[in-house]
Design an enzyme around this catalytic site. Structure first.
Site, PDB file in Angstrom:
ATOM      1  CG  ASP A  45     -37.769  15.022  -2.240  1.00 36.69           C
ATOM      2  OD1 ASP A  45     -37.278  14.082  -1.568  1.00 36.69           O
ATOM      3  OD2 ASP A  45     -38.744  15.691  -1.862  1.00 36.69           O
ATOM      4  CG  HIS A 252     -10.000   2.100  -0.505  1.00 43.40           C
ATOM      5  ND1 HIS A 252      -9.914   2.685  -1.746  1.00 43.40           N
ATOM      6  CD2 HIS A 252      -8.882   2.489   0.150  1.00 43.40           C
ATOM      7  CE1 HIS A 252      -8.798   3.385  -1.824  1.00 43.40           C
ATOM      8  NE2 HIS A 252      -8.150   3.281  -0.694  1.00 43.40           N
ATOM      9  CG  ASP A 269      -7.120   5.314   5.337  1.00 46.57           C
ATOM     10  OD1 ASP A 269      -7.144   6.549   5.520  1.00 46.57           O
ATOM     11  OD2 ASP A 269      -6.603   4.784   4.343  1.00 46.57           O
ATOM     12  CG  ASP A 280      -5.157   9.824   3.650  1.00 42.22           C
ATOM     13  OD1 ASP A 280      -5.703   8.955   4.339  1.00 42.22           O
ATOM     14  OD2 ASP A 280      -4.721   9.615   2.497  1.00 42.22           O
ATOM     15  CG  HIS A 359      -1.237   0.379  -0.780  1.00 40.70           C
ATOM     16  ND1 HIS A 359      -0.435   1.299  -0.134  1.00 40.70           N
ATOM     17  CD2 HIS A 359      -1.702  -0.457   0.183  1.00 40.70           C
ATOM     18  CE1 HIS A 359      -0.437   1.025   1.163  1.00 40.70           C
ATOM     19  NE2 HIS A 359      -1.178  -0.044   1.383  1.00 40.70           N
ATOM     20  CG  HIS A 363      -2.042   9.654  -1.890  1.00 36.39           C
ATOM     21  ND1 HIS A 363      -2.694  10.718  -1.317  1.00 36.39           N
ATOM     22  CD2 HIS A 363      -2.313   8.595  -1.087  1.00 36.39           C
ATOM     23  CE1 HIS A 363      -3.344  10.309  -0.238  1.00 36.39           C
ATOM     24  NE2 HIS A 363      -3.123   9.019  -0.060  1.00 36.39           N
ATOM     25  CG  HIS A 370      -6.073   9.602  -3.756  1.00 37.10           C
ATOM     26  ND1 HIS A 370      -6.826   8.530  -4.142  1.00 37.10           N
ATOM     27  CD2 HIS A 370      -5.584   9.278  -2.538  1.00 37.10           C
ATOM     28  CE1 HIS A 370      -6.794   7.593  -3.192  1.00 37.10           C
ATOM     29  NE2 HIS A 370      -6.050   8.043  -2.211  1.00 37.10           N
ATOM     30  CD  GLU A 399      -1.453   5.879   1.876  1.00 36.44           C
ATOM     31  OE1 GLU A 399      -2.298   5.038   2.220  1.00 36.44           O
ATOM     32  OE2 GLU A 399      -1.741   6.908   1.250  1.00 36.44           O
ATOM     33  CE1 TYR A 403      -3.398  -3.149   4.279  1.00 30.95           C
ATOM     34  CE2 TYR A 403      -1.641  -3.186   2.632  1.00 30.95           C
ATOM     35  CZ  TYR A 403      -2.450  -2.479   3.512  1.00 30.95           C
ATOM     36  OH  TYR A 403      -2.312  -1.123   3.612  1.00 30.95           O
ATOM     37  NE  ARG A 420      -3.994   2.294   4.477  1.00 33.28           N
ATOM     38  CZ  ARG A 420      -4.961   1.425   4.245  1.00 33.28           C
ATOM     39  NH1 ARG A 420      -4.681   0.175   3.879  1.00 33.28           N
ATOM     40  NH2 ARG A 420      -6.231   1.765   4.382  1.00 33.28           N
ATOM     41  CD  GLU A 422      -2.820   7.521   4.651  1.00 36.12           C
ATOM     42  OE1 GLU A 422      -3.839   6.910   5.058  1.00 36.12           O
ATOM     43  OE2 GLU A 422      -2.747   8.038   3.530  1.00 36.12           O
TER      44      GLU A 422
HETATM   45  N1  GLY Z   1      -7.602   7.030   2.344  1.00 40.73           N
HETATM   46  C1  GLY Z   1      -7.165   6.685   1.063  1.00 40.73           C
HETATM   47  C2  GLY Z   1      -5.716   6.607   1.002  1.00 40.73           C
HETATM   48  O1  GLY Z   1      -5.074   6.487   2.012  1.00 40.73           O
HETATM   49  O2  GLY Z   1      -5.141   6.736  -0.031  1.00 40.73           O
HETATM   50 MN    MN Z   2      -3.598   8.005   1.716  1.00 36.13          MN
HETATM   51 MN    MN Z   3      -5.691   6.954   3.962  1.00 36.86          MN
END
Ligand code: GLY
Ligand code: MN
Ligand code: MN
Length: 456
Positions: A45, A252, A269, A280, A359, A363, A370, A399, A403, A420, A422
């Site tokens: 619940d 991720h 991140d 982000d 990637h 975005h 996103h 970003e 890797y 990374r 960003e």
């Molecule tokens: N945190 C997800 C991205 O950077 O797109």
């Molecule tokens: Mn991002």
């Molecule tokens: Mn991110």
């Protein structure tokens, strides 16, 4: 009663609804419905925390679950907006908090009418009669079975066969239009996004100061969340990624129980959500306070790639320009380090960077991490429409990353390094404003910040 945004201005949301209504009129008119969704059960619940639907919130500012917006746009008549929301219920409110209820919500949120969501089936069946079209966000909606609702209401509207008036025969997806409206942010939204970015940057600084070999990744997640919530954010904007050592090569990787090693890089991140708006940020730093030579070499390549992407983020430039610039710098850097053996021309043509950078460089960012909004110009007859041109007020992330897994064929000294960097950028009249630089990116500044947490 869920708090209204402190900067809530009813007229802003009314203007957004009117813009949608005018678009509906230009497309034959009809009735639009936009739901926000309800509570979802986590176990037994206990429910997941409720998060309003982004389209719905953009058009209403209303944050309670189990509500619908209806917009009625009929040629020659004033447009109307209605809210269907949870009715007042003293017993439920004792457990779960105050509700607005339709009467108070109608006034506070500037609707033309409001009623209990318990009456939605009857009301919708009546309202649909006389319209040929129904508009709804058919994708990116929090309510995945939205078509089933529409079908049920249309069937109910059609059931009294004596009705001589039309019943909708066409469904039109509202998502592209609302997404397009959300793409360029107004000054009020940008102020909230700057504050969301400021808080997220503070969280990253706190995590860098707190890091210590032997700590679990979740310990750093706690630092970030503590700052986010203490500084006024309502939540993390997405699952916080704290990835140490080889985990950083999993894009991720959710913060887990892994212990941070002495020579590990830590990739975080994380962003917060403030009044619905996401930040982000990614930063990568050495747990020891000192990058190894290999870590430093790759870090500087990623940072140079980010600089190149930032320089290509300006009004009039293509959304893809930053990505192309970043890929060039990353590819040259991989060649210089002996990770790719090819000329720049050949490596670029064959996409040899892809095992190390899988990637895209950014975005849209806004109510969703996103965010909604098209990445291509909508040229209906083009097979592959051009990338969207940037305009002032658009917000995007920048970003790049690298890797290096053992499977990639790279020299062993680079294995398990994941980096990374960003930042969040607002497109301005002349270029872009990085709103997340409250946390440093330069290698020496990052080392200094991590080391400052180890003193005393
Ligand atoms: N945190 C997800 C991205 O950077 O797109
Ligand atoms: Mn991002
Ligand atoms: Mn991110």
């Amino acid at each position: 009663m869920s708090l209204v945004h402190p900067l809530h201005e009813t007229s802003v949301y009314q203007a957004r609804r009117e813009r949608v209504a005018q678009w509906m009129l230009a497309h034959g008119g009809g009735i639009a419905v936009v739901p926000t969704g309800g509570l979802r059960m986590r176990n037994a619940d206990t429910s997941y925390p409720f998060r309003f639907d982004s389209h719905f919130y953009y058009l209403t500012g209303f944050t309670e679950p189990d509500a619908w917006l209806a917009i009625i746009a009929r040629e020659g008549q004033p447009t109307q907006s209605w809210l269907l929301c949870q009715p007042k219920n003293p017993e439920s409110e004792t457990w779960d908090g105050k509700r607005w209820g339709p009467d108070a919500a109608k006034e506070a949120f500037g609707f033309d009418g409001a009623l209990s969501v318990d009456d939605i089936d009857t009301w919708m069946a009546q309202q649909l009669v006389g319209h040929k079209q129904v508009f709804a966000p058919l994708h990116r909606s929090s309510v995945q079975d939205l078509p089933a609702y529409l079908q049920r209401w249309i069937n109910a509207a059609r059931t009294p066969v004596r009705v001589a008036k039309p019943v909708p025969t066409h469904w039109i997806d509202l998502t592209p239009t609302v997404s397009h409206h959300r793409l360029v942010k107004d000054n009020r939204e940008l102020d909230v996004m700057r504050e969301s970015a400021r808080i997220a940057a503070l969280g990253h600084c706190a995590a860098m100061r707190a890091v210590a070999p032997g700590m679990a990744e979740r310990g750093l997640e706690a630092e970030l969340l503590g700052v986010f919530l203490r500084e006024g954010a309502q939540a993390a904007a997405y699952q916080t990624i704290v990835a140490s050592g080889a985990n950083a090569c999993i894009l991720h990787h959710a913060a887990g129980a892994s212990q941070i090693g002495e020579n590990d890089l830590v990739l975080i991140d994380a962003g917060c959500e403030l009044h619905g708006y996401a930040s982000d940020i990614t930063r990568t730093f050495p747990a020891s306070g000192r990058f190894t030579p290999e870590q430093a070499a790759l870090y500087d390549i990623v940072l140079a790639a980010q600089d190149a992407a930032v320089a290509n983020t300006a009004p009039g430039l293509s959304f893809n320009a930053g990505h192309e610039a970043a890929v060039n710098v990353l590819t040259q850097g991989l060649i210089d380090e002996g990770i790719i053996q090819a000329s720049l021309e050949e490596a670029t043509e064959k996409g040899l960077y892809r095992p190390f950078y899988m990637h895209r460089t950014g975005h849209w960012l806004g109510l969703d991490v996103h965010d909604a909004g098209p990445y291509r110009e909508t040229e209906e007859d083009a097979d592959e429409p051009d990338w969207r041109r940037l305009e002032p007020g658009m917000v995007l992330t920048i970003e790049p990353g690298l890797y290096i897994t053992p499977e990639s064929g790279a020299p062993e000294k680079f294995w398990n390094i994941g980096i990374r960097i960003e930042d969040d950028a607002v497109v301005t009249e002349t270029g872009c404003e990085l709103i997340t630089r409250g946390v440093p990116v330069a290698r020496q500044e990052i080392e200094a910040l991590v080391q400052s947490g180890k003193l005393g």
